[in-house]
Design a protein around this motif. Structure first.
Motif, PDB file in Angstrom:
ATOM      1  N   MET A   1       0.903  -1.198   0.096  1.00  0.00           N
ATOM      2  CA  MET A   1       0.101   0.067   0.039  1.00  0.00           C
ATOM      3  C   MET A   1       0.693   1.174   0.053  1.00  0.00           C
ATOM      4  O   MET A   1       0.557   2.263  -0.559  1.00  0.00           O
ATOM      5  CB  MET A   1      -0.877  -0.083   1.224  1.00  0.00           C
ATOM      6  N   GLU A   2       2.004   1.138   0.692  1.00  0.00           N
ATOM      7  CA  GLU A   2       2.935   2.425   0.708  1.00  0.00           C
ATOM      8  C   GLU A   2       3.417   2.631  -0.807  1.00  0.00           C
ATOM      9  O   GLU A   2       3.423   3.833  -0.987  1.00  0.00           O
ATOM     10  CB  GLU A   2       4.245   2.155   1.632  1.00  0.00           C
ATOM     11  N   ARG A   3       3.863   1.669  -1.583  1.00  0.00           N
ATOM     12  CA  ARG A   3       4.288   1.933  -2.899  1.00  0.00           C
ATOM     13  C   ARG A   3       3.288   2.663  -3.735  1.00  0.00           C
ATOM     14  O   ARG A   3       3.455   3.596  -4.436  1.00  0.00           O
ATOM     15  CB  ARG A   3       4.642   0.549  -3.472  1.00  0.00           C
ATOM     16  N   ILE A   4       1.943   2.125  -3.701  1.00  0.00           N
ATOM     17  CA  ILE A   4       0.741   2.711  -4.372  1.00  0.00           C
ATOM     18  C   ILE A   4       0.419   4.079  -3.790  1.00  0.00           C
ATOM     19  O   ILE A   4       0.461   5.107  -4.832  1.00  0.00           O
ATOM     20  CB  ILE A   4      -0.573   1.875  -4.038  1.00  0.00           C
ATOM     21  N   TYR A   5       0.729   4.316  -2.425  1.00  0.00           N
ATOM     22  CA  TYR A   5       0.700   5.767  -2.029  1.00  0.00           C
ATOM     23  C   TYR A   5       1.697   6.786  -2.582  1.00  0.00           C
ATOM     24  O   TYR A   5       1.488   7.599  -3.101  1.00  0.00           O
ATOM     25  CB  TYR A   5       0.678   5.788  -0.613  1.00  0.00           C
ATOM     26  N   LEU A   6       2.830   6.300  -2.437  1.00  0.00           N
ATOM     27  CA  LEU A   6       4.040   7.177  -3.116  1.00  0.00           C
ATOM     28  C   LEU A   6       4.117   7.155  -4.944  1.00  0.00           C
ATOM     29  O   LEU A   6       4.184   8.326  -5.057  1.00  0.00           O
ATOM     30  CB  LEU A   6       5.398   6.530  -2.913  1.00  0.00           C
ATOM     31  N   THR A   7       3.601   6.177  -5.580  1.00  0.00           N
ATOM     32  CA  THR A   7       3.338   6.392  -6.553  1.00  0.00           C
ATOM     33  C   THR A   7       2.361   7.245  -7.147  1.00  0.00           C
ATOM     34  O   THR A   7       2.383   8.098  -7.927  1.00  0.00           O
ATOM     35  CB  THR A   7       3.217   5.042  -7.360  1.00  0.00           C
ATOM     36  N   LEU A   8       0.783   7.213  -6.502  1.00  0.00           N
ATOM     37  CA  LEU A   8      -0.126   8.038  -6.778  1.00  0.00           C
ATOM     38  C   LEU A   8       0.436   9.383  -6.543  1.00  0.00           C
ATOM     39  O   LEU A   8      -0.062  10.229  -7.448  1.00  0.00           O
ATOM     40  CB  LEU A   8      -1.148   7.436  -5.956  1.00  0.00           C
ATOM     41  N   ASN A   9       1.175   9.673  -5.308  1.00  0.00           N
ATOM     42  CA  ASN A   9       1.312  11.029  -4.959  1.00  0.00           C
ATOM     43  C   ASN A   9       2.141  11.509  -6.113  1.00  0.00           C
ATOM     44  O   ASN A   9       2.102  12.793  -6.249  1.00  0.00           O
ATOM     45  CB  ASN A   9       2.104  10.974  -3.710  1.00  0.00           C
ATOM     46  N   LYS A  10       3.262  10.877  -6.605  1.00  0.00           N
ATOM     47  CA  LYS A  10       4.089  11.328  -7.634  1.00  0.00           C
ATOM     48  C   LYS A  10       3.349  11.659  -8.803  1.00  0.00           C
ATOM     49  O   LYS A  10       3.698  12.524  -9.565  1.00  0.00           O
ATOM     50  CB  LYS A  10       5.256  10.518  -7.974  1.00  0.00           C
ATOM     51  N   ILE A  11       2.482  10.808  -9.391  1.00  0.00           N
ATOM     52  CA  ILE A  11       1.299  11.132 -10.347  1.00  0.00           C
ATOM     53  C   ILE A  11       0.696  12.479 -10.304  1.00  0.00           C
ATOM     54  O   ILE A  11       0.599  13.224 -11.193  1.00  0.00           O
ATOM     55  CB  ILE A  11       0.678   9.776 -10.885  1.00  0.00           C
ATOM     56  N   ILE A  12       0.110  12.460  -9.108  1.00  0.00           N
ATOM     57  CA  ILE A  12      -0.791  13.676  -9.059  1.00  0.00           C
ATOM     58  C   ILE A  12       0.230  15.019  -8.789  1.00  0.00           C
ATOM     59  O   ILE A  12      -0.326  15.962  -9.585  1.00  0.00           O
ATOM     60  CB  ILE A  12      -1.488  13.601  -7.495  1.00  0.00           C
ATOM     61  N   GLU A  13       1.279  14.883  -8.373  1.00  0.00           N
ATOM     62  CA  GLU A  13       2.174  16.017  -8.363  1.00  0.00           C
ATOM     63  C   GLU A  13       2.794  16.387  -9.750  1.00  0.00           C
ATOM     64  O   GLU A  13       2.602  17.644 -10.091  1.00  0.00           O
ATOM     65  CB  GLU A  13       3.549  15.877  -7.427  1.00  0.00           C
ATOM     66  N   ALA A  14       2.898  15.356 -10.466  1.00  0.00           N
ATOM     67  CA  ALA A  14       3.353  15.699 -11.780  1.00  0.00           C
ATOM     68  C   ALA A  14       2.039  16.223 -12.651  1.00  0.00           C
ATOM     69  O   ALA A  14       2.293  17.401 -13.641  1.00  0.00           O
ATOM     70  CB  ALA A  14       3.853  14.304 -12.471  1.00  0.00           C
ATOM     71  N   LEU A  15       1.093  15.791 -12.585  1.00  0.00           N
ATOM     72  CA  LEU A  15      -0.295  16.139 -13.143  1.00  0.00           C
ATOM     73  C   LEU A  15      -0.481  17.760 -12.756  1.00  0.00           C
ATOM     74  O   LEU A  15      -0.782  18.534 -13.603  1.00  0.00           O
ATOM     75  CB  LEU A  15      -1.419  15.379 -12.791  1.00  0.00           C
ATOM     76  N   LEU A  16      -0.319  18.008 -11.414  1.00  0.00           N
ATOM     77  CA  LEU A  16      -0.753  19.344 -10.959  1.00  0.00           C
ATOM     78  C   LEU A  16       0.566  20.168 -11.571  1.00  0.00           C
ATOM     79  O   LEU A  16       0.048  21.498 -11.854  1.00  0.00           O
ATOM     80  CB  LEU A  16      -0.601  19.353  -9.327  1.00  0.00           C
ATOM     81  N   VAL A  17       1.685  19.740 -11.849  1.00  0.00           N
ATOM     82  CA  VAL A  17       2.891  20.843 -12.282  1.00  0.00           C
ATOM     83  C   VAL A  17       2.354  21.094 -13.801  1.00  0.00           C
ATOM     84  O   VAL A  17       2.476  22.167 -14.120  1.00  0.00           O
ATOM     85  CB  VAL A  17       3.928  20.322 -12.110  1.00  0.00           C
ATOM     86  N   ILE A  18       1.945  20.065 -14.437  1.00  0.00           N
ATOM     87  CA  ILE A  18       1.606  20.421 -15.917  1.00  0.00           C
ATOM     88  C   ILE A  18       0.365  21.126 -16.073  1.00  0.00           C
ATOM     89  O   ILE A  18       0.391  21.879 -16.994  1.00  0.00           O
ATOM     90  CB  ILE A  18       1.435  18.833 -16.492  1.00  0.00           C
ATOM     91  N   ILE A  19      -0.660  20.837 -15.269  1.00  0.00           N
ATOM     92  CA  ILE A  19      -1.767  21.693 -15.335  1.00  0.00           C
ATOM     93  C   ILE A  19      -1.416  23.121 -15.113  1.00  0.00           C
ATOM     94  O   ILE A  19      -1.985  24.032 -15.616  1.00  0.00           O
ATOM     95  CB  ILE A  19      -2.945  21.285 -14.524  1.00  0.00           C
ATOM     96  N   PHE A  20      -0.683  23.495 -14.048  1.00  0.00           N
ATOM     97  CA  PHE A  20      -0.187  24.657 -13.402  1.00  0.00           C
ATOM     98  C   PHE A  20       0.464  25.520 -14.651  1.00  0.00           C
ATOM     99  O   PHE A  20       0.199  26.405 -15.209  1.00  0.00           O
ATOM    100  CB  PHE A  20       0.379  24.743 -12.174  1.00  0.00           C
ATOM    101  N   GLY A  21       1.318  24.867 -15.246  1.00  0.00           N
ATOM    102  CA  GLY A  21       2.153  25.179 -16.364  1.00  0.00           C
ATOM    103  C   GLY A  21       1.329  25.480 -17.692  1.00  0.00           C
ATOM    104  O   GLY A  21       1.502  26.524 -18.203  1.00  0.00           O
ATOM    105  N   LEU A  22       0.303  24.600 -17.915  1.00  0.00           N
ATOM    106  CA  LEU A  22      -0.591  25.127 -19.018  1.00  0.00           C
ATOM    107  C   LEU A  22      -1.599  26.180 -18.940  1.00  0.00           C
ATOM    108  O   LEU A  22      -1.636  26.992 -19.663  1.00  0.00           O
ATOM    109  CB  LEU A  22      -1.488  23.671 -19.140  1.00  0.00           C
ATOM    110  N   LEU A  23      -1.719  26.448 -17.633  1.00  0.00           N
ATOM    111  CA  LEU A  23      -2.507  27.400 -17.069  1.00  0.00           C
ATOM    112  C   LEU A  23      -1.778  28.699 -17.190  1.00  0.00           C
ATOM    113  O   LEU A  23      -2.319  29.703 -17.621  1.00  0.00           O
ATOM    114  CB  LEU A  23      -3.001  27.417 -15.683  1.00  0.00           C
TER     115      LEU A  23
END
Length: 156
Positions: A1-23
């Motif tokens: 579960m820890e691995r899923i948590y860390l992977t999901l957090n990294k994916i969300i962080e990357a998506l947030l950076v991409i969305i903010f950059g596009l904005l």
């Protein structure tokens, strides 16, 4: 579960950076096209609105998962003994998961279903509004996962 948590957090962080950059690019283009070219682009305002929706809702899920920067008033909670603090934190996580399930997953899922079945399309970008609103139930599921993770983390 820890691995899923860390992977999901990294994916969300990357998506947030991409969305903010596009904005940022979108808003800069809007200003340049308005003042330099003399005519503003038709899609930039709508794209900024949609990306801000995604940024806000997905950011809320990320904040819930990372537990950093989460606004809370814990003065009274910090005065309780450690055992009662853990119980209250579990109750808070359960309430957050229930809110995410009822409001975001079920309610947001209904919103997506209705807008897709009615065929609502955005005026400038010509994309189905159901795709724009799909971030609400997705973020609700992420919040539920993070709440379960936080409850399990409190048990140890």
């Amino acid at each position: 579960m820890e691995r899923i948590y860390l992977t999901l957090n990294k994916i969300i962080e990357a998506l947030l950076v991409i969305i903010f950059g596009l904005l940022v690019i979108d808003v800069v283009w809007q200003v340049l096209s308005r003042y330099v070219v003399g005519q503003s682009s038709s899609f930039t305002e709508e794209f900024a609105r949609f990306s801000l929706i995604w940024l806000t809702v997905l950011g809320a899920a990320h904040i819930n998962g990372s537990r950093e920067g989460h606004l809370s008033m814990d003065f009274l909670l910090s005065k309780l003994p450690e055992e009662k603090q853990v119980k209250r934190k579990k109750v808070i996580q359960i309430l957050m998961a229930l809110f995410a399930l009822i409001i975001m997953v079920i309610g947001g899922g209904n919103l997506v279903y209705i807008t897709l079945s009615l065929g609502q399309i955005s005026s400038a970008l010509q994309i189905p509004l159901g795709f724009v609103y799909a971030i609400v139930p997705v973020s609700g599921l992420i919040i539920i996962f993070f709440s379960i993770y936080n409850i399990k983390k409190l048990n140890f």
